[in-house]
Design a protein around this motif. Structure first.
Motif, PDB file in Angstrom:
ATOM      1  N   ARG A 383       0.835  -1.210   0.000  1.00 56.79           N
ATOM      2  CA  ARG A 383       0.000   0.000   0.000  1.00 56.79           C
ATOM      3  C   ARG A 383       0.866   1.256   0.000  1.00 56.79           C
ATOM      4  N   SER A 384       1.883   1.275   0.825  1.00 61.70           N
ATOM      5  CA  SER A 384       2.763   2.447   0.896  1.00 61.70           C
ATOM      6  C   SER A 384       3.460   2.679  -0.435  1.00 61.70           C
ATOM      7  N   MET A 385       3.952   1.598  -1.031  1.00 57.83           N
ATOM      8  CA  MET A 385       4.630   1.713  -2.312  1.00 57.83           C
ATOM      9  C   MET A 385       3.679   2.227  -3.393  1.00 57.83           C
ATOM     10  N   GLY A 386       2.454   1.744  -3.370  1.00 55.04           N
ATOM     11  CA  GLY A 386       1.480   2.166  -4.370  1.00 55.04           C
ATOM     12  C   GLY A 386       1.164   3.648  -4.275  1.00 55.04           C
ATOM     13  N   PHE A 387       0.923   4.144  -3.062  1.00 57.68           N
ATOM     14  CA  PHE A 387       0.584   5.560  -2.903  1.00 57.68           C
ATOM     15  C   PHE A 387       1.769   6.454  -3.246  1.00 57.68           C
ATOM     16  N   LEU A 388       2.970   6.047  -2.882  1.00 57.58           N
ATOM     17  CA  LEU A 388       4.137   6.863  -3.194  1.00 57.58           C
ATOM     18  C   LEU A 388       4.486   6.806  -4.677  1.00 57.58           C
ATOM     19  N   GLY A 408      14.635  -2.800   1.290  1.00 58.05           N
ATOM     20  CA  GLY A 408      15.694  -3.689   1.733  1.00 58.05           C
ATOM     21  C   GLY A 408      15.236  -4.642   2.824  1.00 58.05           C
ATOM     22  N   ASN A 409      14.335  -4.179   3.677  1.00 61.70           N
ATOM     23  CA  ASN A 409      13.818  -5.042   4.743  1.00 61.70           C
ATOM     24  C   ASN A 409      13.021  -6.213   4.181  1.00 61.70           C
ATOM     25  N   HIS A 410      12.436  -6.017   3.013  1.00 60.12           N
ATOM     26  CA  HIS A 410      11.731  -7.086   2.296  1.00 60.12           C
ATOM     27  C   HIS A 410      12.582  -7.579   1.130  1.00 60.12           C
ATOM     28  N   GLY A 411      13.910  -7.551   1.337  1.00 57.21           N
ATOM     29  CA  GLY A 411      14.841  -7.832   0.252  1.00 57.21           C
ATOM     30  C   GLY A 411      14.639  -9.164  -0.431  1.00 57.21           C
ATOM     31  N   GLU A 412      14.324 -10.211   0.315  1.00 51.02           N
ATOM     32  CA  GLU A 412      14.138 -11.530  -0.287  1.00 51.02           C
ATOM     33  C   GLU A 412      13.007 -11.505  -1.315  1.00 51.02           C
ATOM     34  N   THR A 413      11.881 -10.883  -0.918  1.00 53.95           N
ATOM     35  CA  THR A 413      10.738 -10.795  -1.834  1.00 53.95           C
ATOM     36  C   THR A 413      11.054  -9.878  -3.010  1.00 53.95           C
ATOM     37  N   VAL A 414      11.652  -8.728  -2.717  1.00 53.84           N
ATOM     38  CA  VAL A 414      11.945  -7.753  -3.768  1.00 53.84           C
ATOM     39  C   VAL A 414      12.936  -8.326  -4.776  1.00 53.84           C
ATOM     40  N   HIS A 415      13.928  -9.075  -4.308  1.00 55.55           N
ATOM     41  CA  HIS A 415      14.894  -9.713  -5.208  1.00 55.55           C
ATOM     42  C   HIS A 415      14.172 -10.647  -6.182  1.00 55.55           C
ATOM     43  N   LYS A 416      13.200 -11.389  -5.693  1.00 58.77           N
ATOM     44  CA  LYS A 416      12.445 -12.298  -6.569  1.00 58.77           C
ATOM     45  C   LYS A 416      11.652 -11.514  -7.613  1.00 58.77           C
ATOM     46  N   VAL A 417      11.097 -10.383  -7.228  1.00 55.65           N
ATOM     47  CA  VAL A 417      10.302  -9.572  -8.159  1.00 55.65           C
ATOM     48  C   VAL A 417      11.201  -8.927  -9.203  1.00 55.65           C
ATOM     49  N   MET A 418      12.310  -8.325  -8.762  1.00 53.41           N
ATOM     50  CA  MET A 418      13.225  -7.667  -9.703  1.00 53.41           C
ATOM     51  C   MET A 418      13.834  -8.649 -10.693  1.00 53.41           C
ATOM     52  N   SER A 419      14.026  -9.885 -10.274  1.00 55.24           N
ATOM     53  CA  SER A 419      14.733 -10.854 -11.117  1.00 55.24           C
ATOM     54  C   SER A 419      13.806 -11.796 -11.883  1.00 55.24           C
ATOM     55  N   ASP A 420      12.519 -11.704 -11.651  1.00 61.03           N
ATOM     56  CA  ASP A 420      11.585 -12.610 -12.322  1.00 61.03           C
ATOM     57  C   ASP A 420      11.528 -12.283 -13.819  1.00 61.03           C
ATOM     58  N   SER A 425       3.576 -11.671  -9.663  1.00 63.51           N
ATOM     59  CA  SER A 425       2.268 -11.319  -9.117  1.00 63.51           C
ATOM     60  C   SER A 425       2.366 -10.964  -7.639  1.00 63.51           C
ATOM     61  N   VAL A 426       3.565 -11.119  -7.083  1.00 65.76           N
ATOM     62  CA  VAL A 426       3.755 -10.850  -5.658  1.00 65.76           C
ATOM     63  C   VAL A 426       3.711  -9.360  -5.368  1.00 65.76           C
ATOM     64  N   MET A 427       4.202  -8.560  -6.309  1.00 67.47           N
ATOM     65  CA  MET A 427       4.307  -7.116  -6.109  1.00 67.47           C
ATOM     66  C   MET A 427       4.192  -6.431  -7.463  1.00 67.47           C
ATOM     67  N   ASP A 428       3.604  -5.254  -7.498  1.00 67.87           N
ATOM     68  CA  ASP A 428       3.437  -4.509  -8.732  1.00 67.87           C
ATOM     69  C   ASP A 428       4.796  -3.985  -9.206  1.00 67.87           C
ATOM     70  N   GLU A 429       5.251  -4.460 -10.376  1.00 72.11           N
ATOM     71  CA  GLU A 429       6.579  -4.089 -10.859  1.00 72.11           C
ATOM     72  C   GLU A 429       6.663  -2.626 -11.270  1.00 72.11           C
ATOM     73  N   ASP A 430       5.591  -2.095 -11.820  1.00 69.47           N
ATOM     74  CA  ASP A 430       5.587  -0.674 -12.185  1.00 69.47           C
ATOM     75  C   ASP A 430       5.809   0.201 -10.955  1.00 69.47           C
ATOM     76  N   GLN A 431       5.113  -0.135  -9.882  1.00 71.56           N
ATOM     77  CA  GLN A 431       5.243   0.636  -8.653  1.00 71.56           C
ATOM     78  C   GLN A 431       6.642   0.475  -8.061  1.00 71.56           C
ATOM     79  N   LEU A 432       7.159  -0.746  -8.075  1.00 71.79           N
ATOM     80  CA  LEU A 432       8.503  -0.985  -7.556  1.00 71.79           C
ATOM     81  C   LEU A 432       9.543  -0.206  -8.351  1.00 71.79           C
ATOM     82  N   LEU A 433       9.400  -0.191  -9.665  1.00 70.59           N
ATOM     83  CA  LEU A 433      10.340   0.550 -10.505  1.00 70.59           C
ATOM     84  C   LEU A 433      10.276   2.042 -10.219  1.00 70.59           C
ATOM     85  N   GLU A 434       9.059   2.577 -10.126  1.00 66.64           N
ATOM     86  CA  GLU A 434       8.912   4.021  -9.895  1.00 66.64           C
ATOM     87  C   GLU A 434       9.527   4.427  -8.557  1.00 66.64           C
ATOM     88  N   VAL A 435       9.271   3.650  -7.531  1.00 69.32           N
ATOM     89  CA  VAL A 435       9.808   3.974  -6.208  1.00 69.32           C
ATOM     90  C   VAL A 435      11.330   3.827  -6.203  1.00 69.32           C
TER      91      VAL A 435
END
Length: 611
Positions: A383-388, A408-420, A425-435
């Motif tokens: 939610r925080s990532m989406g709003f920001l 970084g605190n969710h690094g394990e999950t984020v690493h899987k999303v960035m490298s998929d 489907s775990v996290m919105d890649e557009d939002q992750l990229l923008e942030v």
């Protein structure tokens, strides 16, 4: 039956006070001590008793006096104990009954001190003398962690008494006001008072439940000082900057604060002067960086100190969406003396957001340890990532550091999303990229995010051995994702370059390390120092003039880092690699990770393009 005779033969008179002399408390003038007060005949009788008789009589008198003294002390202790036990029993619902006191006197004294402190404030307020104020501050400092004192003080003073006292104390209208004469003590007093009230809310007694409910209601009212009007939210929030307030109270208070601000639409117009005008007082004395007129600052600090409460607040959608308001919709306003520097409310919001997604108050605090994530933590991050992300290039600079820590605190999950390679489907890649792009606008926070992701990459390599080829390629793709996000901030047109001035400065990043136990201990982090050193050296070599920094292929930008990762991967998986094609030492693994990094680069172009 006649009245009992006193030594010396005299009967005690009805109603007469028994004195230390055994009679009515009077000793005839000129009579020696111990003679009994019975006149000449009594004195002569006392003389005729002889030494042995006199010693026996004195011993009986001493025993009687000790017995009387013991009775008096016992009665006094019983009264104190009854009072102390009543205080402890009243808090038994949440375990305040477990408060440890060396004796009942200590408990009774805590209650007595609390009553005296609250009474002084109620009766004299800010008109108490400097000496009285100093004594009050000393008392609060001594008892700020005492559960009995905390509740007794809070309930005796009452929520309205707290607000009115802080309103009067912070108002300066004459040279003799405490806010002038005791200015050097006000910060310490504010801290002691805050810690006392925070501790009191941890009691679940009926009296404190009523206190909390009343405080939430009263915070929405205005309070008249000598020269201004202030809101209860402004007053109370400044008493929430330190301490561990009750989670339920924080969320009720926060919901009411957000609801009030949404009705205001532009809360800064109200908090900074729309109500109080130019004479609105300074209400924060714990630092000189801001006046304390923005109630969101103190409240967000309270949430950061209580991560569970923060998680609940940032996930709440009723009676309104709190995270959407504080991260996206709320318009900040300046509350600093010099109208410069970062916005303190936004800084505090970033810290509260990190606490919400991680369960940790401060990732850089000594002894900070990783907290296992719950679904609520993961929801708060999404939610925080989406709003920001929705704020785009208006992303608040004050939140970059905390969002870097959050990712970084969710690094394990984020690493899987960035490298998929096919998207996640775990996290919105557009939002992750923008942030990630917005974080990368600042060199220090870009470095912080990259360092934290290095730890996630190495944990993956060290722990996942079933398909080692995947961990090598995933490492390359994550590095490519991070590098391309950074390059999206670069524009050859200086007027459109998104990077801030930190990129013009000399590289001086200091490695902060991973949060203790985040990736499973030493085995997961084996070899990470080498990659961090290689990456830091590479960053230091390449960062310089913006005009010469164009978009190069990732394997050119990240050669040292990619080689260090590949070399470590081979050391961990050499037995497997020697049996496989295309994973030879040096050239084979270097080619694999380089190609994967470029894939991560192209993936970013496909996800976010030239945003």
């Amino acid at each position: 039956m006649g009245a009992a005779e006193e030594p010396g033969g005299h009967a005690a008179q009805p109603g007469a006070r028994r004195g230390r002399w055994g009679g009515t408390g009077r000793r005839p003038q000129g009579q020696p001590e111990g003679s009994g007060g019975g006149g000449d005949s009594a004195f002569k009788l006392f003389e005729r008793l002889g030494k042995d008789g006199r010693d026996a009589w004195s011993a009986s008198q001493t025993a009687a006096k000790l017995k009387a003294l013991e009775t008096d002390v016992r009665d006094d202790l019983k009264a104190k104990a009854d009072k102390a036990n009543w205080g402890i029993a009243d808090q038994a619902e949440v375990g305040f009954s477990g408060a440890q006191y060396k004796d009942r006197d200590s408990a009774a004294d805590a209650l007595k001190k609390a009553e005296e402190a609250a009474k002084l404030i109620k009766e004299k307020g800010d008109e108490m003398t400097p000496a009285e104020f100093q004594e009050l501050n000393s008392t609060l400092g001594a008892y700020k962690n005492d559960p009995l004192f905390q509740e007794k003080f809070a309930t005796t003073l009452g929520p309205k008494g707290v607000l009115e006292f802080w309103a009067d104390l912070t108002e300066v209208s004459s040279p003799n006001d405490l806010a002038r004469t005791q200015l050097n003590q006000l910060g310490d007093f504010q801290k002691n008072l805050s810690l006392t009230l925070a501790g009191a809310t941890q009691s679940d007694s009926p009296a404190m439940r009523a206190w909390e409910n009343d405080m939430v209601k009263l915070a929405g009212e205005r309070y008249q000082t000598r020269g201004s009007q202030v809101w209860g939210f402004q007053l109370m929030s400044n008493l929430m900057r330190v301490g561990d307030y009750d989670d339920k109270f924080l969320n009720r208070y926060g919901n009411a604060l957000v609801e009030t601000e949404k009705k205001m639409k532009l809360p800064g117009n109200f908090w900074s002067g729309g109500v109080g005008g130019s004479n609105m007082p300074k209400m924060n004395f714990m630092n000189d960086e801001e006046f304390g007129r923005d109630p969101m600052t103190g409240f967000m600090k309270a949430l950061a100190n209580s991560p569970d409460a923060s998680t609940e607040f940032f996930n709440a959608k009723e009676p309104q969406d709190n995270a959407e308001w504080v991260l996206k919709e709320r318009k900040p306003f300046d509350d600093t003396p010099l109208d410069d520097g970062p916005n303190r409310a936004l800084e505090a919001t970033g810290k509260a957001m990190f606490a919400a997604v991680s369960g940790i108050s401060d990732p850089e605090a000594e002894g900070a340890r990783f907290v296992e994530h719950t679904d609520a933590h993961r929801d708060a991050l999404k939610r925080s990532m989406g709003f920001l992300a929705d704020t785009g290039d208006d992303f608040p600079p004050e939140l970059r550091r905390d969002m870097a820590w959050a990712i970084g605190n969710h690094g394990e999950t984020v690493h899987k999303v960035m490298s998929d390679p096919l998207g996640s489907s775990v996290m919105d890649e557009d939002q992750l990229l923008e942030v990630t792009k917005q974080i990368s606008r600042n060199k220090e926070f870009y470095a912080l995010l990259n360092e934290q992701m290095n730890y996630a990459i190495f944990a993956d390599i060290n722990l996942n051995k079933e398909h080692p080829e995947d961990t090598l390629r995933d490492a390359g793709r994550t590095v490519g994702f991070l590098e391309q996000a950074r390059q999206l901030t670069i524009n050859t047109d200086e007027s459109k370059d998104l990077r801030d001035t930190s990129w013009d400065q000399r590289w001086g990043y200091h490695v902060v390390g991973a949060i203790a136990n985040q990736f499973g201990g030493d085995i997961a982090q084996r070899g990470v120092d080498a990659i961090t050193a290689a990456w830091a050296e590479e960053e230091g070599n390449r960062i310089g003039d913006k005009a010469t920094d164009d978009r190069k292929a990732n394997h050119e930008e990240r050669n040292l880092q990619l080689r260090a990762i590949a070399d470590h991967w081979y050391a961990e998986n050499s037995e497997w690699a020697e049996k496989e094609k295309d994973f030879s030492k040096d050239r084979g693994v270097h080619t694999q990770i380089r190609d994967a990094a470029d894939h991560g680069n192209h993936k970013v172009d496909g996800v976010g393009g030239e945003k």
